[in-house]
Design a protein around this motif. Structure first.
Motif, PDB file in Angstrom:
ATOM      1  N   ARG A   3       0.823  -1.213   0.000  1.00 30.03           N
ATOM      2  CA  ARG A   3       0.000   0.000   0.000  1.00 30.03           C
ATOM      3  C   ARG A   3       0.856   1.263   0.000  1.00 30.03           C
ATOM      4  O   ARG A   3       0.395   2.328  -0.429  1.00 30.03           O
ATOM      5  N   TRP A   4       2.076   1.147   0.487  1.00 32.09           N
ATOM      6  CA  TRP A   4       2.989   2.290   0.480  1.00 32.09           C
ATOM      7  C   TRP A   4       3.694   2.461  -0.868  1.00 32.09           C
ATOM      8  O   TRP A   4       4.512   3.364  -1.020  1.00 32.09           O
ATOM      9  N   GLY A   5       3.415   1.584  -1.834  1.00 36.40           N
ATOM     10  CA  GLY A   5       3.943   1.757  -3.175  1.00 36.40           C
ATOM     11  C   GLY A   5       4.915   0.707  -3.641  1.00 36.40           C
ATOM     12  O   GLY A   5       5.328   0.721  -4.807  1.00 36.40           O
ATOM     13  N   LEU A   6       5.329  -0.226  -2.773  1.00 38.07           N
ATOM     14  CA  LEU A   6       6.261  -1.270  -3.185  1.00 38.07           C
ATOM     15  C   LEU A   6       5.523  -2.405  -3.887  1.00 38.07           C
ATOM     16  O   LEU A   6       4.349  -2.656  -3.616  1.00 38.07           O
ATOM     17  N   SER A   7       6.225  -3.081  -4.781  1.00 39.78           N
ATOM     18  CA  SER A   7       5.670  -4.295  -5.373  1.00 39.78           C
ATOM     19  C   SER A   7       5.749  -5.428  -4.357  1.00 39.78           C
ATOM     20  O   SER A   7       6.406  -5.328  -3.320  1.00 39.78           O
ATOM     21  N   ARG A   8       5.049  -6.524  -4.682  1.00 42.36           N
ATOM     22  CA  ARG A   8       5.084  -7.661  -3.756  1.00 42.36           C
ATOM     23  C   ARG A   8       6.500  -8.212  -3.612  1.00 42.36           C
ATOM     24  O   ARG A   8       6.925  -8.563  -2.499  1.00 42.36           O
ATOM     25  N   GLY A   9       7.223  -8.279  -4.712  1.00 39.38           N
ATOM     26  CA  GLY A   9       8.599  -8.768  -4.648  1.00 39.38           C
ATOM     27  C   GLY A   9       9.490  -7.858  -3.821  1.00 39.38           C
ATOM     28  O   GLY A   9      10.305  -8.330  -3.007  1.00 39.38           O
ATOM     29  N   ALA A  10       9.340  -6.530  -4.002  1.00 42.14           N
ATOM     30  CA  ALA A  10      10.152  -5.589  -3.233  1.00 42.14           C
ATOM     31  C   ALA A  10       9.795  -5.648  -1.749  1.00 42.14           C
ATOM     32  O   ALA A  10      10.682  -5.588  -0.879  1.00 42.14           O
ATOM     33  N   ALA A  11       8.504  -5.772  -1.451  1.00 38.06           N
ATOM     34  CA  ALA A  11       8.091  -5.879  -0.052  1.00 38.06           C
ATOM     35  C   ALA A  11       8.662  -7.138   0.591  1.00 38.06           C
ATOM     36  O   ALA A  11       9.156  -7.111   1.738  1.00 38.06           O
ATOM     37  N   THR A  12       8.633  -8.258  -0.133  1.00 36.47           N
ATOM     38  CA  THR A  12       9.210  -9.500   0.390  1.00 36.47           C
ATOM     39  C   THR A  12      10.711  -9.358   0.602  1.00 36.47           C
ATOM     40  O   THR A  12      11.263  -9.859   1.599  1.00 36.47           O
ATOM     41  N   ALA A  13      11.393  -8.671  -0.320  1.00 33.53           N
ATOM     42  CA  ALA A  13      12.836  -8.473  -0.184  1.00 33.53           C
ATOM     43  C   ALA A  13      13.169  -7.625   1.044  1.00 33.53           C
ATOM     44  O   ALA A  13      14.121  -7.915   1.779  1.00 33.53           O
ATOM     45  N   VAL A  14      12.393  -6.570   1.277  1.00 34.97           N
ATOM     46  CA  VAL A  14      12.624  -5.722   2.456  1.00 34.97           C
ATOM     47  C   VAL A  14      12.419  -6.519   3.741  1.00 34.97           C
ATOM     48  O   VAL A  14      13.231  -6.440   4.680  1.00 34.97           O
ATOM     49  N   ILE A  15      11.340  -7.298   3.807  1.00 31.25           N
ATOM     50  CA  ILE A  15      11.073  -8.107   5.000  1.00 31.25           C
ATOM     51  C   ILE A  15      12.166  -9.149   5.208  1.00 31.25           C
ATOM     52  O   ILE A  15      12.628  -9.385   6.329  1.00 31.25           O
ATOM     53  N   THR A  16      12.604  -9.782   4.124  1.00 32.79           N
ATOM     54  CA  THR A  16      13.658 -10.790   4.226  1.00 32.79           C
ATOM     55  C   THR A  16      14.961 -10.184   4.729  1.00 32.79           C
ATOM     56  O   THR A  16      15.639 -10.759   5.596  1.00 32.79           O
ATOM     57  N   ALA A  17      15.329  -9.008   4.189  1.00 31.28           N
ATOM     58  CA  ALA A  17      16.558  -8.349   4.640  1.00 31.28           C
ATOM     59  C   ALA A  17      16.476  -7.994   6.124  1.00 31.28           C
ATOM     60  O   ALA A  17      17.444  -8.183   6.881  1.00 31.28           O
ATOM     61  N   GLY A  18      15.317  -7.497   6.563  1.00 34.07           N
ATOM     62  CA  GLY A  18      15.154  -7.187   7.977  1.00 34.07           C
ATOM     63  C   GLY A  18      15.238  -8.425   8.848  1.00 34.07           C
ATOM     64  O   GLY A  18      15.857  -8.401   9.922  1.00 34.07           O
ATOM     65  N   ALA A  19      14.642  -9.532   8.395  1.00 34.64           N
ATOM     66  CA  ALA A  19      14.686 -10.773   9.163  1.00 34.64           C
ATOM     67  C   ALA A  19      16.104 -11.317   9.259  1.00 34.64           C
ATOM     68  O   ALA A  19      16.534 -11.805  10.311  1.00 34.64           O
ATOM     69  N   VAL A  20      16.856 -11.244   8.152  1.00 40.49           N
ATOM     70  CA  VAL A  20      18.251 -11.702   8.173  1.00 40.49           C
ATOM     71  C   VAL A  20      19.078 -10.865   9.143  1.00 40.49           C
ATOM     72  O   VAL A  20      19.897 -11.398   9.922  1.00 40.49           O
ATOM     73  N   LEU A  21      18.867  -9.562   9.139  1.00 40.85           N
ATOM     74  CA  LEU A  21      19.604  -8.696  10.056  1.00 40.85           C
ATOM     75  C   LEU A  21      19.280  -9.028  11.511  1.00 40.85           C
ATOM     76  O   LEU A  21      20.186  -9.117  12.362  1.00 40.85           O
ATOM     77  N   ILE A  22      17.997  -9.223  11.802  1.00 38.86           N
ATOM     78  CA  ILE A  22      17.609  -9.579  13.172  1.00 38.86           C
ATOM     79  C   ILE A  22      18.207 -10.920  13.575  1.00 38.86           C
ATOM     80  O   ILE A  22      18.688 -11.091  14.701  1.00 38.86           O
ATOM     81  N   PHE A  23      18.209 -11.884  12.642  1.00 41.23           N
ATOM     82  CA  PHE A  23      18.776 -13.199  12.955  1.00 41.23           C
ATOM     83  C   PHE A  23      20.270 -13.104  13.238  1.00 41.23           C
ATOM     84  O   PHE A  23      20.779 -13.741  14.173  1.00 41.23           O
ATOM     85  N   ILE A  24      20.982 -12.324  12.453  1.00 41.03           N
ATOM     86  CA  ILE A  24      22.421 -12.175  12.673  1.00 41.03           C
ATOM     87  C   ILE A  24      22.699 -11.537  14.032  1.00 41.03           C
ATOM     88  O   ILE A  24      23.577 -11.987  14.786  1.00 41.03           O
ATOM     89  N   LEU A  25      21.947 -10.502  14.354  1.00 38.57           N
ATOM     90  CA  LEU A  25      22.132  -9.848  15.651  1.00 38.57           C
ATOM     91  C   LEU A  25      21.819 -10.808  16.799  1.00 38.57           C
ATOM     92  O   LEU A  25      22.541 -10.844  17.809  1.00 38.57           O
ATOM     93  N   ALA A  26      20.747 -11.596  16.639  1.00 40.35           N
ATOM     94  CA  ALA A  26      20.402 -12.560  17.682  1.00 40.35           C
ATOM     95  C   ALA A  26      21.473 -13.625  17.823  1.00 40.35           C
ATOM     96  O   ALA A  26      21.845 -14.018  18.936  1.00 40.35           O
ATOM     97  N   ALA A  27      21.996 -14.106  16.679  1.00 38.83           N
ATOM     98  CA  ALA A  27      23.029 -15.141  16.713  1.00 38.83           C
ATOM     99  C   ALA A  27      24.312 -14.630  17.365  1.00 38.83           C
ATOM    100  O   ALA A  27      25.035 -15.391  18.027  1.00 38.83           O
ATOM    101  N   LEU A  28      24.602 -13.368  17.201  1.00 39.48           N
ATOM    102  CA  LEU A  28      25.833 -12.813  17.758  1.00 39.48           C
ATOM    103  C   LEU A  28      25.684 -12.359  19.207  1.00 39.48           C
ATOM    104  O   LEU A  28      26.630 -12.480  20.000  1.00 39.48           O
ATOM    105  N   LEU A  29      24.505 -11.851  19.570  1.00 38.85           N
ATOM    106  CA  LEU A  29      24.359 -11.200  20.866  1.00 38.85           C
ATOM    107  C   LEU A  29      23.520 -11.979  21.870  1.00 38.85           C
ATOM    108  O   LEU A  29      23.796 -11.929  23.074  1.00 38.85           O
ATOM    109  N   VAL A  30      22.496 -12.681  21.403  1.00 40.69           N
ATOM    110  CA  VAL A  30      21.522 -13.260  22.332  1.00 40.69           C
ATOM    111  C   VAL A  30      21.696 -14.759  22.501  1.00 40.69           C
ATOM    112  O   VAL A  30      21.766 -15.256  23.637  1.00 40.69           O
ATOM    113  N   ILE A  31      21.764 -15.489  21.395  1.00 43.13           N
ATOM    114  CA  ILE A  31      21.754 -16.953  21.473  1.00 43.13           C
ATOM    115  C   ILE A  31      22.918 -17.516  22.285  1.00 43.13           C
ATOM    116  O   ILE A  31      22.713 -18.402  23.128  1.00 43.13           O
ATOM    117  N   PRO A  32      24.173 -17.060  22.094  1.00 39.71           N
ATOM    118  CA  PRO A  32      25.247 -17.610  22.929  1.00 39.71           C
ATOM    119  C   PRO A  32      25.018 -17.389  24.422  1.00 39.71           C
ATOM    120  O   PRO A  32      25.234 -18.301  25.237  1.00 39.71           O
TER     121      PRO A  32
END
Length: 366
Positions: free
Chosen positions: A52-81
């Protein structure tokens, strides 16, 4: 020609039986796909908002995926150990806690711990059993999870399935809509909307509540200096999904650790207790009403029963499908009751249910 009610019931019963058999034999195979679908369902509203903000479905999925990968990396480095380390340390500390409890009972209730008494033997065996079997149980849990999912599934297959499902979610739902029986399509769509509303209110809402409360408990308890605060917050946050259980187990664990660590310094014990009281107040008065609301229609007793039964029968994948199935059953049951109240079976052959009710009211009037 439309099928009779008996034929429809027979075919739906066969479909339910096939579903149960597939879940029984292929649950471990279906688990990554069920997880991926659950993640895509959880994130679909976010993708719709980005569209609704103007992104295509593919672009929206890419943004969400990039955010999820970043959160996972931060969790793997800071929280999980830290989480794994604190869990192992907590298991090692249990015998010390049991010994401290023995000293407390010996000081205040000396007769309860006489030599050879059941309480003394039970405490001694409990501490030794947890010391010996705790790490083994932890490793067995990880091993059983690894045998079902394994590291490759967790790190590769589930995210890939989630991304593809999220990308094609709207197309899949449109395709399913075209396959609906034309005579029953309006009713099926209405039931599907009600089920989606129920699931959205519970899964997305309670998932957000679990995340907020788990983060709050972990940060607040670590800020107070409580040992294993991260583990306690993690456990309390996850178990918040099951009504009342997260508060009871997390609160008991946190207060018990606070008594062990801050014995005699009651201000800190009161502060830990206050953290959980404040969390429960916020959940009951703000978080759950705002994020979950009254649209769920799942009573806590039925939810706990469904999780227990499906978990025992089908394992972890059974627990994943328990809530959607209970939500669907609840919606269908309410629809069936509504149809029954409108039928001649309820109202009788001489008039509708409404006319009967009005007639009874008129007869009751003086």
């Amino acid at each position: 020609m439309s099928l009779s009610a008996g034929d429809q019931l027979k075919y739906w019963g066969i479909a339910a039986l096939v579903f149960a058999i597939v879940l029984w034999f292929l649950g471990h195979v279906l688990l990554p796909f069920v997880l991926g679908m659950a993640i895509a369902y959880f994130l679909d509203p976010l993708a719709d908002r980005l569209q609704r903000w103007g992104l295509s479905r593919g672009a929206a999925t890419a943004v969400i995926t990039a955010g999820a990968v970043l959160i996972f990396i931060l969790a793997a480095l800071l929280v999980i150990p830290s989480l794994v380390s604190q869990t192992v340390d907590l298991i090692d500390l249990v015998p010390v806690l049991v010994n401290r409890l023995q000293e407390f009972l010996a000081q205040h209730f000396p007769n309860a711990l006489d030599e050879g008494s059941p309480a003394r033997n039970a405490l001694a065996s409990l501490g030794q059993a947890i010391k010996e079997r705790g790490p083994a149980l932890f490793e067995k849990l990880l091993g059983s999870v690894g045998s079902v999912i394994n590291v490759i599934v967790l790190l590769v297959i589930v995210p890939v399935v989630a991304v593809y499902m999220l990308l094609d979610w709207d197309r899949m739902t449109a395709r399913i809509d075209k396959l609906l029986p034309r005579d029953h399509a309006p009713v099926v769509r209405r039931l599907a909307r009600d089920i989606d509303s129920s699931l959205a209110g519970f899964i997305r809402g309670m998932g957000t509540v679990c995340l907020i409360l788990g983060t709050y408990y972990a940060v607040a308890l670590m800020a107070l200096g409580l040992q294993f605060g991260l583990v306690v917050g993690f456990v309390a946050g996850i178990l918040t999904f099951i009504p009342y259980l997260g508060a009871m187990i997390g609160g008991a664990l946190a207060i018990g650790l606070a008594l062990f660590q801050f014995w005699g310094d009651w201000g800190w014990v009161a502060a830990v207790t206050g953290v959980f009281l404040l969390g429960q107040f916020a959940e009951g008065n703000f978080l759950t009403p705002k994020l979950v609301g009254n649209s769920v229609g799942l009573h806590p007793v039925w939810l706990i029963l469904a999780l227990s039964v499906f978990g025992a029968l089908f394992g972890f994948v059974g627990m994943l499908v328990a809530v959607p199935l209970m939500a669907a059953i609840g919606v269908i049951a309410r629809f069936a009751i509504d149809q029954y109240l409108k039928s001649s079976l309820y109202g009788g052959v001489s008039g509708s249910a409404t006319n009967l009710v009005h007639g009874a009211q008129e007869r009751d009037q003086p």
